[in-house]
Design a protein around this motif. Structure first.
Motif, mmCIF file in Angstrom:
data_model
loop_
_atom_site.group_PDB
_atom_site.id
_atom_site.type_symbol
_atom_site.label_atom_id
_atom_site.label_comp_id
_atom_site.label_asym_id
_atom_site.label_seq_id
_atom_site.Cartn_x
_atom_site.Cartn_y
_atom_site.Cartn_z
ATOM 1 N N GLN A 184 53.181 34.961 44.368
ATOM 2 C CA GLN A 184 52.057 34.039 44.520
ATOM 3 C C GLN A 184 50.852 34.540 43.725
ATOM 4 O OE1 GLN A 184 52.145 31.206 46.124
ATOM 5 N NE2 GLN A 184 49.974 30.657 46.021
ATOM 6 N N GLY A 185 50.612 35.841 43.826
ATOM 7 C CA GLY A 185 49.487 36.434 43.102
ATOM 8 C C GLY A 185 49.647 36.291 41.599
ATOM 9 N N GLU B 127 48.709 32.774 40.725
ATOM 10 C CA GLU B 127 47.281 32.482 40.861
ATOM 11 C C GLU B 127 46.433 33.189 39.813
ATOM 12 O OE1 GLU B 127 47.478 31.852 45.713
ATOM 13 O OE2 GLU B 127 46.539 33.634 44.904
ATOM 14 N N LYS C 297 45.051 31.889 36.198
ATOM 15 C CA LYS C 297 43.820 31.129 35.965
ATOM 16 C C LYS C 297 42.608 32.039 35.764
ATOM 17 C CE LYS C 297 44.298 29.071 39.878
ATOM 18 N NZ LYS C 297 44.059 28.298 41.096
ATOM 19 N N CYS C 298 42.796 33.307 36.010
ATOM 20 C CA CYS C 298 41.641 34.218 35.984
ATOM 21 C C CYS C 298 41.409 34.786 34.585
ATOM 22 C CB CYS C 298 41.868 35.354 36.976
ATOM 23 S SG CYS C 298 41.998 34.781 38.670
ATOM 24 N N THR C 299 40.303 35.450 34.439
ATOM 25 C CA THR C 299 39.964 36.041 33.141
ATOM 26 C C THR C 299 40.873 37.239 32.856
ATOM 27 O OG1 THR C 299 38.353 37.503 34.171
ATOM 28 C CG2 THR C 299 37.545 35.389 33.355
ATOM 29 N N SER C 300 40.913 37.609 31.587
ATOM 30 C CA SER C 300 41.785 38.732 31.210
ATOM 31 C C SER C 300 41.327 40.023 31.884
ATOM 32 C CB SER C 300 41.802 38.898 29.688
ATOM 33 O OG SER C 300 40.477 39.020 29.196
ATOM 34 N N GLY C 301 40.027 40.174 32.052
ATOM 35 C CA GLY C 301 39.507 41.390 32.694
ATOM 36 C C GLY C 301 39.982 41.497 34.135
ATOM 37 N N PHE C 302 39.902 40.385 34.842
ATOM 38 C CA PHE C 302 40.357 40.395 36.233
ATOM 39 C C PHE C 302 41.870 40.572 36.289
ATOM 40 C CE2 PHE C 302 41.979 38.686 40.134
ATOM 41 C CZ PHE C 302 41.123 39.217 41.077
ATOM 42 N N ALA D 157 43.020 44.135 35.840
ATOM 43 C CA ALA D 157 42.708 44.959 37.020
ATOM 44 C C ALA D 157 43.623 44.587 38.186
ATOM 45 C CB ALA D 157 41.242 44.767 37.408
ATOM 46 N N TYR D 158 43.856 43.303 38.334
ATOM 47 C CA TYR D 158 44.677 42.810 39.449
ATOM 48 C C TYR D 158 46.137 43.273 39.300
ATOM 49 C CZ TYR D 158 47.095 39.494 42.483
ATOM 50 O OH TYR D 158 47.894 38.921 43.446
ATOM 51 N N GLU E 250 46.438 46.666 40.216
ATOM 52 C CA GLU E 250 46.254 46.861 41.656
ATOM 53 C C GLU E 250 47.505 46.506 42.456
ATOM 54 O OE1 GLU E 250 42.294 46.178 43.733
ATOM 55 O OE2 GLU E 250 43.465 44.514 44.482
ATOM 56 N N ILE E 251 48.216 45.474 42.042
ATOM 57 C CA ILE E 251 49.392 45.078 42.829
ATOM 58 C C ILE E 251 50.661 45.831 42.402
ATOM 59 C CG2 ILE E 251 48.499 42.807 43.428
ATOM 60 C CD1 ILE E 251 50.538 41.654 41.371
ATOM 61 N N PRO F 206 42.975 35.789 43.693
ATOM 62 C CA PRO F 206 44.419 35.682 43.923
ATOM 63 C C PRO F 206 44.890 36.485 45.142
ATOM 64 C CG PRO F 206 43.970 36.055 41.607
ATOM 65 C CD PRO F 206 42.662 36.215 42.327
ATOM 66 N N THR F 207 45.965 35.998 45.735
ATOM 67 C CA THR F 207 46.597 36.643 46.891
ATOM 68 C C THR F 207 46.810 38.131 46.627
ATOM 69 O OG1 THR F 207 47.775 34.602 47.340
ATOM 70 C CG2 THR F 207 48.693 36.598 48.322
ATOM 71 N N LEU G 110 38.194 44.929 44.637
ATOM 72 C CA LEU G 110 38.383 44.172 43.391
ATOM 73 C C LEU G 110 37.647 42.839 43.456
ATOM 74 C CD1 LEU G 110 39.819 44.128 40.623
ATOM 75 C CD2 LEU G 110 41.735 42.977 41.735
ATOM 76 N N PHE H 28 34.424 41.618 40.947
ATOM 77 C CA PHE H 28 34.433 40.402 40.129
ATOM 78 C C PHE H 28 33.746 39.223 40.833
ATOM 79 C CE2 PHE H 28 37.466 42.972 37.932
ATOM 80 C CZ PHE H 28 37.416 42.556 36.607
ATOM 81 N N TYR I 180 34.069 37.672 43.717
ATOM 82 C CA TYR I 180 34.784 36.661 44.509
ATOM 83 C C TYR I 180 34.350 36.805 45.963
ATOM 84 C CZ TYR I 180 38.081 35.475 40.770
ATOM 85 O OH TYR I 180 38.658 35.033 39.601
ATOM 86 N N ARG J 256 31.836 41.668 23.456
ATOM 87 C CA ARG J 256 32.135 41.017 24.742
ATOM 88 C C ARG J 256 31.105 39.909 24.952
ATOM 89 N NH1 ARG J 256 37.065 42.100 26.714
ATOM 90 N NH2 ARG J 256 36.329 41.612 28.807
ATOM 91 N N GLU K 40 31.429 39.128 35.443
ATOM 92 C CA GLU K 40 32.581 39.938 35.024
ATOM 93 C C GLU K 40 32.015 41.291 34.621
ATOM 94 O OE1 GLU K 40 36.108 38.988 34.084
ATOM 95 O OE2 GLU K 40 35.732 37.400 35.539
ATOM 96 N N GLY L 218 32.094 41.653 30.934
ATOM 97 C CA GLY L 218 31.938 40.438 30.150
ATOM 98 C C GLY L 218 33.269 39.742 29.907
ATOM 99 N N GLU M 90 37.238 32.078 26.812
ATOM 100 C CA GLU M 90 37.408 32.568 28.192
ATOM 101 C C GLU M 90 36.131 32.337 29.007
ATOM 102 O OE1 GLU M 90 37.732 36.920 29.290
ATOM 103 O OE2 GLU M 90 39.817 36.328 29.611
ATOM 104 N N ARG N 133 35.588 26.473 35.547
ATOM 105 C CA ARG N 133 36.249 26.625 36.857
ATOM 106 C C ARG N 133 35.217 26.674 37.977
ATOM 107 N NH1 ARG N 133 40.164 29.624 34.295
ATOM 108 N NH2 ARG N 133 38.995 31.564 34.477
#
Lengths: 223, 349
Positions: free
Chosen positions: A93-94, A97, A100-105, A108-109, A112-113, B70-71, B77, B81, B83, B121, B131, B134, B140, B147
């Motif tokens: 699921q992650g 999802e 849709k996020c930015t490359s930076g996120f 990192a995500y 993290e997972i 995201p899940t 984190l 960012f 959220y 950036r 971010e 950046g 992006e 969004r």
């Protein structure tokens, strides 16, 4: 071969599975588990050691409860990190999802997972010390469990690649235990076992002794 | 009648309402105009609005989290960012022109296309720190901005209580385009150019005009939308006004407080909640501030929210917590996210 299996409440099914395979098992297998969460708050990594992790079963004595609570990876030929933080549905699921996020996120995500998760952090220490390491995904939710998170093959590939980046192997439950809609088949839910040996009604996350037997059989085959 | 004061409530008199009471017993500071347990709640504004979102979510009310991470994302984190800080990833909206700009992006054809570039950036002048490093490209940047706009538009069109904390009157803007920035270029990102970047200390009429334009857009989005205004009790980190920062703070907060009063008077759909008075009022002897006399202690926030819920229940009865409440914000002891505090880095010792 000495095999140490580390995990959470899902170790319960493995214990019963291991008991069922006792006569066919030529290895010395011990199970170490910390049920309930958050696992990371209770179990601490110190190099090759995990402190605060009770030993719950040993195939050599067919018993547990020795009072030991420090797992030392270098005492084993193979270490299996089972289920903890490794739920494929959530990771799938992650992955969907985060598109849709930015490359930076996203970067990192994804760290993290995977590699920043407990199992991977410890696996990194183990493989650096040349201890053979297997990272094993948690059982998929059982049939009948309603969730927006469903199993996707991408999650398996993602974790397999992450494990490979640490020179670890990756395993998940056998294909024939999975239903067509990506759940663990209902037959493995009946009489599901937690580590405390109690069965709970409407437990769609923990599997039964037969499931544990199948998993243990696959692990032993892989050795 | 002898005179009009004879028939006033005790809350109208300083001695009975304040001087003869423990400050912890001061009550009746607010008589809410509308309920908060019947509609989703959208929070925006300066740092202090973050406390509102957390407290409303903790109470089980339907706090809107329209741009969820995201899940499986960790709290650390998410915070890094931005959220789950405000209802959408707008970051802090300190001034009323900033609020108007965001709402124009949602509900008009107006576009604010300026992008700041630093070391390859790209940064959003409306939220330079959204971010941490950046955006990788202008594309992006545009996608992320869109969004947030889409999420904000959708939430406001569905109907909500819009909680907005007025934070600052001091602003930096592009004198050629008229665009107001979230921060002075060169402080968080971008490059300061004295030819086009100008300081603007918004007057009372300018602040009110921008707030009224924003309210008009909020009502256009959904005429059922209610608005709750608060004023941030957090003093300025720095002033570019040539005044002493304490004098500049008083001026700024006085304008914001007056604007909140003007906007909420005689309008049943717009309310003002006196969190500013609860934190900064003389009876409380600055006890709710940290030693730096700027950051608000958690106990202060809790006291504010206790007053909020008590007065709400006094008027409307027990809070009706919806069954399908919004996602709860994880509680943590971290400071709120406050980009303005970065200005401290530019202060001389």
């Amino acid at each position: 071969m000495r095999v140490g299996i580390v995990g959470n409440s899902h170790i319960g099914a493995l214990k019963f599975g291991l008991e069922a395979l006792q006569d066919d098992c030529n290895h010395e297998v011990s199970l170490w588990a910390m049920p309930g969460g958050p696992f990371e708050d209770k179990v601490k990594i110190d190099g090759l050691s995990l402190s605060g992790l009770p030993k719950v079963y040993s195939s050599s004595t067919a018993d547990g409860g020795t009072g030991e609570d420090v797992f030392v990876g270098s005492d084993y030929d193979v270490v299996v990190l089972y289920a903890q933080s490794l739920r494929l549905e959530g990771i799938g699921q992650g992955l969907k999802e985060v598109e849709k996020c930015t490359s930076g996120f996203r970067d990192a995500y994804l760290r993290e997972i995977s590699v920043e998760r407990f199992a991977f952090q410890y696996a990194k220490n183990l493989t650096a010390a040349s201890v053979r390491t297997i990272i094993h995904a948690a059982p998929l939710f059982g049939e009948g469990f309603v969730s927006r998170k469903t199993f996707k093959g991408e999650a398996t590939e993602f974790l397999r690649n992450a494990a490979a980046s640490l020179s670890a192997d990756f395993m998940m439950q056998p294909e024939d235990t999975i239903s067509v809609d990506g759940k663990t088949k209902a037959e493995f839910l009946t009489g599901s076992k937690h580590l405390d040996e109690r069965s709970r009604e409407n437990d769609f996350k923990h599997m039964n002794a037969e499931f544990g037997r199948r998993i243990m059989k696959e692990i032993l085959r892989k050795l | 009648m002898q005179n009009p004061y004879v028939e006033l409530e005790s809350s109208a008199f300083w001695r009975s309402a304040v001087a003869d009471r423990s400050c912890f017993d001061v009550s009746d500071l607010w008589v809410p105009k509308f309920r908060f347990d019947r509609m989703p709640i959208y929070t925006a504004g300066s740092c202090f609005a973050q406390h509102f979102g957390r407290a409303l979510s903790k109470a089980g009310l339907r706090w809107i989290d329209a741009e969820q991470a995201p899940t499986g994302s960790s709290e650390a984190l998410k915070r890094k960012f931005n959220y789950g800080i405000f209802s959408t990833r707008t970051a802090n909206i300190y001034t009323t022109p900033m609020l108007r700009q965001w709402l124009e992006l949602c509900f008009t054809d107006t576009r604010y296309d300026e992008v700041w570039e630093t070391d390859g950036r790209f940064y959003d002048p409306l939220r330079p720190m959204i971010e941490p490093n950046g955006f990788a490209s202008v594309e992006e940047f545009n996608e992320a901005r869109e969004r947030t706009i889409t999420a904000m538009r959708s939430a406001l069109e569905e109907g909500c209580v819009f909680v907005f904390t007025l934070g600052l009157t001091e602003s930096w803007m592009n004198k050629e385009t008229g665009m107001h920035y979230a921060a002075c270029p060169g402080t968080q990102a971008g490059t300061f150019d004295p030819k086009i970047h100008v300081f603007k200390n918004l007057s009372y009429p300018e602040t009110l005009k921008n707030l009224r334009a924003s309210i008009k857009l909020l009502k256009k989005a959904n005429k059922r939308n209610k608005i709750l205004l608060t004023v941030s009790p957090v003093p300025l980190t720095a002033t570019a006004s040539d005044d002493h920062v304490l004098v500049a703070t008083t001026k700024s907060k006085s304008i914001l407080r007056s604007v909140a009063a003007a906007a909420s008077s005689d309008n049943n759909g717009i309310d003002y909640f006196p969190s500013y008075e609860i934190i900064t009022g003389a009876p409380f002897r600055s006890m709710w501030f940290e030693p730096n006399m700027r950051s608000v202690r958690q106990e202060g926030v809790d006291f504010v929210m206790k007053n909020f819920f008590r007065e709400h229940e006094k008027k409307f009865g027990t809070l009706r917590v919806p069954k399908a409440s919004g996602r709860q914000i994880e509680e943590n002891n971290d400071d709120v996210v406050c980009e303005e505090v970065l200005l401290e880095a530019f202060g001389r010792v």
